[in-house]
Design a protein around this motif. Structure first.
Motif, PDB file in Angstrom:
ATOM      1  N   ALA A  63       0.839  -1.198   0.000  1.00 34.68           N
ATOM      2  CA  ALA A  63       0.000   0.000   0.000  1.00 34.68           C
ATOM      3  C   ALA A  63       0.877   1.253   0.000  1.00 34.68           C
ATOM      4  CB  ALA A  63      -0.929   0.009   1.216  1.00 34.68           C
ATOM      5  N   GLY A  64       1.941   1.221   0.801  1.00 32.38           N
ATOM      6  CA  GLY A  64       2.861   2.355   0.846  1.00 32.38           C
ATOM      7  C   GLY A  64       3.526   2.609  -0.489  1.00 32.38           C
ATOM      8  N   ARG A  66       2.359   1.838  -3.411  1.00 32.68           N
ATOM      9  CA  ARG A  66       1.342   2.383  -4.318  1.00 32.68           C
ATOM     10  C   ARG A  66       1.062   3.853  -3.997  1.00 32.68           C
ATOM     11  NH1 ARG A  66      -3.587  -0.289  -7.211  1.00 32.68           N
ATOM     12  NH2 ARG A  66      -4.509   1.591  -8.057  1.00 32.68           N
ATOM     13  N   GLN A  67       1.004   4.190  -2.710  1.00 35.19           N
ATOM     14  CA  GLN A  67       0.742   5.575  -2.319  1.00 35.19           C
ATOM     15  C   GLN A  67       1.883   6.498  -2.715  1.00 35.19           C
ATOM     16  OE1 GLN A  67       0.023   4.573   1.732  1.00 35.19           O
ATOM     17  NE2 GLN A  67      -2.201   4.508   1.479  1.00 35.19           N
ATOM     18  N   PRO A  71      -0.218   8.136  -5.919  1.00 28.59           N
ATOM     19  CA  PRO A  71      -1.022   8.615  -4.789  1.00 28.59           C
ATOM     20  C   PRO A  71      -2.467   8.943  -5.148  1.00 28.59           C
ATOM     21  CG  PRO A  71       0.483  10.317  -5.527  1.00 28.59           C
ATOM     22  CD  PRO A  71       0.845   9.066  -6.281  1.00 28.59           C
ATOM     23  N   THR A  74      -5.383   6.460  -3.688  1.00 26.20           N
ATOM     24  CA  THR A  74      -5.758   6.661  -2.287  1.00 26.20           C
ATOM     25  C   THR A  74      -6.474   7.985  -2.113  1.00 26.20           C
ATOM     26  OG1 THR A  74      -3.923   5.301  -1.517  1.00 26.20           O
ATOM     27  CG2 THR A  74      -4.884   6.816   0.077  1.00 26.20           C
ATOM     28  N   GLN A  87      -2.054  14.825  -3.076  1.00 27.41           N
ATOM     29  CA  GLN A  87      -1.182  13.680  -3.327  1.00 27.41           C
ATOM     30  C   GLN A  87       0.147  13.793  -2.590  1.00 27.41           C
ATOM     31  OE1 GLN A  87      -1.048  12.654  -7.491  1.00 27.41           O
ATOM     32  NE2 GLN A  87      -3.267  12.796  -7.676  1.00 27.41           N
ATOM     33  N   VAL A  90      -0.611  12.147   0.664  1.00 26.46           N
ATOM     34  CA  VAL A  90      -0.751  10.705   0.458  1.00 26.46           C
ATOM     35  C   VAL A  90       0.632  10.061   0.339  1.00 26.46           C
ATOM     36  CG1 VAL A  90      -1.616   8.909  -1.098  1.00 26.46           C
ATOM     37  CG2 VAL A  90      -3.062  10.868  -0.523  1.00 26.46           C
ATOM     38  N   ARG A  91       1.559  10.728  -0.324  1.00 27.10           N
ATOM     39  CA  ARG A  91       2.933  10.183  -0.411  1.00 27.10           C
ATOM     40  C   ARG A  91       3.557  10.062   0.974  1.00 27.10           C
ATOM     41  NH1 ARG A  91       3.507  12.764  -5.597  1.00 27.10           N
ATOM     42  NH2 ARG A  91       3.813  11.097  -7.095  1.00 27.10           N
ATOM     43  N   GLY A  94       2.271   7.153   2.500  1.00 30.81           N
ATOM     44  CA  GLY A  94       2.939   6.005   1.884  1.00 30.81           C
ATOM     45  C   GLY A  94       4.274   5.688   2.545  1.00 30.81           C
ATOM     46  N   ASN A  97       3.498   3.918   5.727  1.00 28.39           N
ATOM     47  CA  ASN A  97       3.063   2.547   5.452  1.00 28.39           C
ATOM     48  C   ASN A  97       4.232   1.655   5.062  1.00 28.39           C
ATOM     49  OD1 ASN A  97       0.317   2.597   6.060  1.00 28.39           O
ATOM     50  ND2 ASN A  97      -0.222   3.443   4.075  1.00 28.39           N
TER      51      ASN A  97
END
Length: 164
Positions: A63-64, A66-67, A71, A74, A87, A90-91, A94, A97
């Motif tokens: 998940a991390g 992907r983020q 981003p 998510t 975003q 979100v990074r 990530g 995560n």
């Protein structure tokens, strides 16, 4: 910026990944590791080990990634935020995560880390899951995230309790 109504379609890839990482792979791994379904209190701890690896480790690590790399999924599909500047946050999520995930992965090879990975990763998932409950407007992807977060929180709580 106003938020748009959430999409009512579930991402089949996302849902499949959650089911695989949060249920199937941990149970299959525990069955193989135990010599196929030997019983006893040690089996619960063994199963917990595999939930730490798959449910905390691999799930949060992937998940991390992907983020960090994409981003937008998510931001848009989980948090329903269309603003591209979100975003950046979100990074950052990530990166956290990835760190939690690596702890869960490494714990498979350093058993002394298992309880700490279960506690921190499980608590993180529990807080995220409870946040999904209090939020309004839940899309199917958000519901899948909420259920899986709360499930792994419960599994990790039992594992940590049994570890002491």
């Amino acid at each position: 910026m106003m938020q748009k109504q959430p999409d009512l379609k579930v991402s089949k890839l996302y849902l499949g990944a959650i089911i695989l990482l949060m249920l199937i792979l941990p149970l299959v791994s525990a069955a193989i590791d135990s010599g196929f379904f030997k019983t006893g209190p040690g089996l619960l701890l063994l199963t917990g080990k595999w939930f730490v690896f798959w449910g905390i480790g691999v799930r949060l690590f992937t998940a991390g990634l992907r983020q960090v790399l994409k981003p937008g999924f998510t931001a848009q599909e989980i948090f329903h935020i269309k603003d591209i500047e979100s975003q950046l946050i979100v990074r950052e999520l990530g990166f956290a995560n990835i760190c939690f995930g690596l702890t869960g992965i490494i714990a498979l090879f350093i058993p002394a880390w298992l309880t700490a990975a279960a506690f921190t990763g499980g608590l993180y998932m529990g807080i995220a899951g409870f946040y999904h409950i209090i939020k309004k407007q839940a899309s199917p992807n958000e519901v899948a995230a909420m259920v899986s977060d709360l499930f792994i929180f419960a599994v990790m709580a039992v594992y940590v309790w049994l570890s002491f």
